[in-house]
Motif scaffolding. Structure first.
Motif, PDB file in Angstrom:
ATOM      1  N   TYR A 199       0.864  -1.210   0.007  1.00  9.52           N
ATOM      2  CA  TYR A 199      -0.053  -0.116  -0.061  1.00  9.52           C
ATOM      3  C   TYR A 199       0.788   1.465  -0.084  1.00  9.52           C
ATOM      4  N   ASP A 200       2.041   1.182   0.757  1.00 13.72           N
ATOM      5  CA  ASP A 200       2.901   2.324   0.968  1.00 13.72           C
ATOM      6  C   ASP A 200       3.458   2.560  -0.432  1.00 13.72           C
ATOM      7  N   LYS A 201       3.492   1.646  -1.353  1.00 13.85           N
ATOM      8  CA  LYS A 201       4.096   2.322  -2.556  1.00 13.85           C
ATOM      9  C   LYS A 201       3.143   2.567  -3.661  1.00 13.85           C
ATOM     10  N   LYS A 202       1.845   2.295  -3.313  1.00 16.87           N
ATOM     11  CA  LYS A 202       0.701   2.622  -4.162  1.00 16.87           C
ATOM     12  C   LYS A 202       0.055   3.800  -3.626  1.00 16.87           C
ATOM     13  N   GLN A 203       0.048   5.051  -4.378  1.00 17.95           N
ATOM     14  CA  GLN A 203      -0.255   6.256  -3.802  1.00 17.95           C
ATOM     15  C   GLN A 203      -1.936   6.268  -3.781  1.00 17.95           C
ATOM     16  N   LEU A 204      -2.351   7.213  -2.921  1.00 20.15           N
ATOM     17  CA  LEU A 204      -3.630   7.398  -2.793  1.00 20.15           C
ATOM     18  C   LEU A 204      -4.287   7.836  -4.191  1.00 20.15           C
ATOM     19  N   PRO A 205      -5.430   7.483  -4.705  1.00 19.00           N
ATOM     20  CA  PRO A 205      -5.768   8.076  -5.899  1.00 19.00           C
ATOM     21  C   PRO A 205      -5.800   9.465  -5.960  1.00 19.00           C
ATOM     22  N   GLN A 206      -5.319  10.125  -7.127  1.00 23.05           N
ATOM     23  CA  GLN A 206      -4.986  11.450  -6.964  1.00 23.05           C
ATOM     24  C   GLN A 206      -6.064  12.461  -6.950  1.00 23.05           C
ATOM     25  N   PRO A 207      -7.290  12.163  -7.340  1.00 24.37           N
ATOM     26  CA  PRO A 207      -8.271  13.084  -7.024  1.00 24.37           C
ATOM     27  C   PRO A 207      -8.657  13.168  -5.491  1.00 24.37           C
ATOM     28  N   ASN A 208      -8.694  11.939  -4.807  1.00 21.02           N
ATOM     29  CA  ASN A 208      -8.937  11.663  -3.200  1.00 21.02           C
ATOM     30  C   ASN A 208      -7.749  12.597  -2.693  1.00 21.02           C
ATOM     31  N   ALA A 209      -6.503  12.261  -3.119  1.00 20.82           N
ATOM     32  CA  ALA A 209      -5.340  13.346  -2.477  1.00 20.82           C
ATOM     33  C   ALA A 209      -5.420  14.547  -2.594  1.00 20.82           C
ATOM     34  N   LEU A 210      -6.051  15.175  -3.941  1.00 18.29           N
ATOM     35  CA  LEU A 210      -6.089  16.694  -3.808  1.00 18.29           C
ATOM     36  C   LEU A 210      -7.208  17.284  -2.886  1.00 18.29           C
ATOM     37  N   LEU A 211      -8.287  16.386  -2.874  1.00 17.19           N
ATOM     38  CA  LEU A 211      -9.316  17.006  -2.262  1.00 17.19           C
ATOM     39  C   LEU A 211      -8.942  16.805  -0.615  1.00 17.19           C
ATOM     40  N   LEU A 212      -8.306  15.806  -0.121  1.00 15.22           N
ATOM     41  CA  LEU A 212      -7.835  15.770   1.138  1.00 15.22           C
ATOM     42  C   LEU A 212      -6.901  16.788   1.370  1.00 15.22           C
ATOM     43  N   THR A 213      -6.000  17.015   0.649  1.00 20.95           N
ATOM     44  CA  THR A 213      -5.028  18.210   0.706  1.00 20.95           C
ATOM     45  C   THR A 213      -5.800  19.299   0.899  1.00 20.95           C
ATOM     46  N   THR A 214      -6.731  19.715   0.269  1.00 22.45           N
ATOM     47  CA  THR A 214      -7.477  21.044   0.397  1.00 22.45           C
ATOM     48  C   THR A 214      -8.244  21.053   1.772  1.00 22.45           C
ATOM     49  N   LEU A 215      -8.868  20.002   2.128  1.00 22.35           N
ATOM     50  CA  LEU A 215      -9.523  19.927   3.504  1.00 22.35           C
ATOM     51  C   LEU A 215      -8.574  20.290   4.580  1.00 22.35           C
ATOM     52  N   PHE A 216      -7.334  19.526   4.598  1.00 24.57           N
ATOM     53  CA  PHE A 216      -6.338  19.792   5.618  1.00 24.57           C
ATOM     54  C   PHE A 216      -5.979  21.023   5.632  1.00 24.57           C
ATOM     55  N   VAL A 217      -5.479  21.786   4.408  1.00 23.72           N
ATOM     56  CA  VAL A 217      -5.251  23.413   4.524  1.00 23.72           C
ATOM     57  C   VAL A 217      -6.235  24.135   5.046  1.00 23.72           C
ATOM     58  N   SER A 218      -7.621  23.832   4.411  1.00 21.75           N
ATOM     59  CA  SER A 218      -8.650  24.344   4.928  1.00 21.75           C
ATOM     60  C   SER A 218      -8.799  24.415   6.552  1.00 21.75           C
ATOM     61  N   LEU A 219      -8.460  23.496   7.255  1.00 20.03           N
ATOM     62  CA  LEU A 219      -8.695  23.230   8.427  1.00 20.03           C
ATOM     63  C   LEU A 219      -7.566  24.165   9.218  1.00 20.03           C
ATOM     64  N   LEU A 220      -6.376  24.136   8.604  1.00 23.01           N
ATOM     65  CA  LEU A 220      -5.189  25.016   9.141  1.00 23.01           C
ATOM     66  C   LEU A 220      -5.739  26.436   9.108  1.00 23.01           C
ATOM     67  N   ILE A 221      -6.267  26.664   8.166  1.00 26.84           N
ATOM     68  CA  ILE A 221      -6.658  28.133   7.986  1.00 26.84           C
ATOM     69  C   ILE A 221      -7.996  28.665   8.849  1.00 26.84           C
ATOM     70  N   ILE A 222      -8.782  27.580   8.968  1.00 25.12           N
ATOM     71  CA  ILE A 222     -10.052  28.037   9.836  1.00 25.12           C
ATOM     72  C   ILE A 222      -9.594  27.935  11.067  1.00 25.12           C
ATOM     73  N   TRP A 223      -8.788  26.975  11.672  1.00 21.74           N
ATOM     74  CA  TRP A 223      -8.402  26.921  12.962  1.00 21.74           C
ATOM     75  C   TRP A 223      -7.563  28.236  13.308  1.00 21.74           C
ATOM     76  N   THR A 224      -6.918  28.511  12.430  1.00 24.60           N
ATOM     77  CA  THR A 224      -6.072  29.906  12.842  1.00 24.60           C
ATOM     78  C   THR A 224      -6.955  30.970  13.147  1.00 24.60           C
ATOM     79  N   MET A 225      -7.928  31.097  12.218  1.00 24.00           N
ATOM     80  CA  MET A 225      -8.895  32.152  12.493  1.00 24.00           C
ATOM     81  C   MET A 225      -9.906  32.160  13.872  1.00 24.00           C
ATOM     82  N   TYR A 226     -10.075  30.785  13.858  1.00 29.33           N
ATOM     83  CA  TYR A 226     -11.076  30.601  15.254  1.00 29.33           C
ATOM     84  C   TYR A 226     -10.409  30.759  16.453  1.00 29.33           C
TER      85      TYR A 226
END
Length: 397
Positions: A199-226
């Motif tokens: 599994y480690d050698k097989k990357q997460l599907p690229q669309p999933n990875a991109l959406l997850l990255t967007t959600l994680f960065v969003s959490l960083l920004i929202i919590w910084t403001m919160y």
């Protein structure tokens, strides 16, 4: 209920006990270090920063190991680690011992939160939204109980606070030992059968990875403001002549609303399954709460802003782990639940520093404008990425 599946009731009980115990520690830090030990506010800021970074580290390690080791043993280790730090604090809570031990307590706190949330991904007999809503509810209820008691107990004895927190985690350990054993039965590929390396050698599907990255960065920004609500709003409100007790009452409103909103959200979940709509609505309400703050000069504005903020957080925050759960394969659920906690903790660590810099450089109003714009950009980014990737996403159980 699936055979040998972890019971949600005991998972929620553990989240509640852990949250109450930790809430006996973090509200105390600034007041105790400054008023009792005479530590400067700058040094306290550094202590809190490292405590948040420790939580990031604990969250990441807990999630990473959840996918590779027995979650039952991992949680026992994390709870025992928290108990050890609290026992040490009973006897050694002077400076600098308090600050050092708080770092290790932060690691244990982040670790335990992530393991509990990761175990939540293994409960298949309940809708994942309901699981994470209940965990979020329990964690917030724990904060309400802990913070409401901490002032009373602190006035009696600071040592008593650590004794009570230790007892709560001892009770949590007993619950884990006798009720969490089904967590060891989670079916997933393990490192010892060689599957995890594939599994480690097989990357997460690229669309999933991109959406997850967007959600994680969003959490960083929202919590910084919160975090401005925790760190800088109290000072701003008092400069407007609003008593500190009125600021504290806003958090009572927050706690009460979370209970009501969670009941409503659980009811709504029976009628629709669109997680992204809940997340986008929640982010929108958080953004509106900061727009309200731009014009806030009287207490009523702050009440309206807090109500809007609470609706937003109670809608979006428990739904994000549920969406992340559906976007990640069973071999990596712990890792990505850990990343949720890590990015949120990073935002909480950066928040006070970011707010302080903006306030000193410009003004409080400028901070609220920046926060509003930033969260609206988060909203647009998540909506756009979802729209572009929706058809390509791989959904997991």
């Amino acid at each position: 209920m699936a055979k040998n599946e972890m019971k949600l009731w005991w998972l929620v009980t553990g989240a509640l006990l852990s949250s109450i115990g930790m809430s006996f520690i973090w509200p105390l830090t600034s007041v105790y270090l400054h008023n009792r030990l005479g530590i400067s506010l700058t040094m306290i800021g550094i202590v809190l920063l490292f405590n948040s970074l420790a939580s990031v580290l604990g969250s990441y390690l807990g999630g990473y190991l959840y996918d590779r080791k027995n979650p039952y043993h991992l949680l026992m280790g994390g709870v025992i680690g928290a108990i050890i730090t609290l026992i040490i604090l009973i006897f050694f809570h002077e400076w600098p011992a308090f600050g050092i031990i708080l770092f290790f307590n932060g690691i244990a706190g982040g670790w335990n939160l992530t393991i509990v949330n990761s175990i939540g991904t293994s409960i298949k007999s309940q809708d994942s939204r309901y699981v994470f809503n209940m965990l979020y509810f329990a964690q917030n209820l724990g904060v309400v109980i802990g913070t409401s008691l901490v002032g009373f107990v602190y006035s009696i004895s600071v040592t008593l606070l650590f004794v009570i927190a230790t007892c709560l985690f001892l009770f949590f350990l007993i619950v884990v030992i006798f009720k969490y054993r089904p967590a060891a039965n989670v079916t997933r590929k393990r490192a010892d059968d060689g599957s995890i390396s594939k599994y480690d050698k097989k990357q997460l599907p690229q669309p999933n990875a991109l959406l997850l990255t967007t959600l994680f960065v969003s959490l960083l920004i929202i919590w910084t403001m919160y975090q401005q609500w925790d760190s800088n709003l109290s000072v701003y409100m008092t400069t407007l002549g609003i008593p500190l007790r009125d600021y504290s009452f806003l958090w009572t409103i927050n706690a009460g609303l979370i209970v009501v909103i969670q009941l409503i959200v659980n009811w709504v979940d029976h009628y629709h399954e669109n997680l992204i709509i809940q997340i986008l609505f929640g982010i929108f309400m958080v953004a509106i709460s900061f727009v309200t703050l731009i014009f806030a000069k009287s207490y009523l504005y702050f009440v309206v802003s807090m109500i809007t903020l609470t609706i937003g957080e109670a809608t979006a925050f428990p739904t994000i782990p549920a969406l992340v759960n559906s976007l990640t394969p069973v071999e990596a659920k712990g890792l990505y639940q850990g990343l949720i906690s890590s990015w949120a903790a990073a935002g909480r660590a950066l928040g006070p520093l970011f707010g302080g810099i903006i306030i000193e450089a410009v003004s409080y109003t400028s901070l609220f404008v920046i926060a509003s714009v930033a969260i609206f950009l988060v909203l647009l980014s998540v909506a756009l990425v979802w729209q572009l990737l929706q058809a390509k996403l791989i959904i997991y159980r």
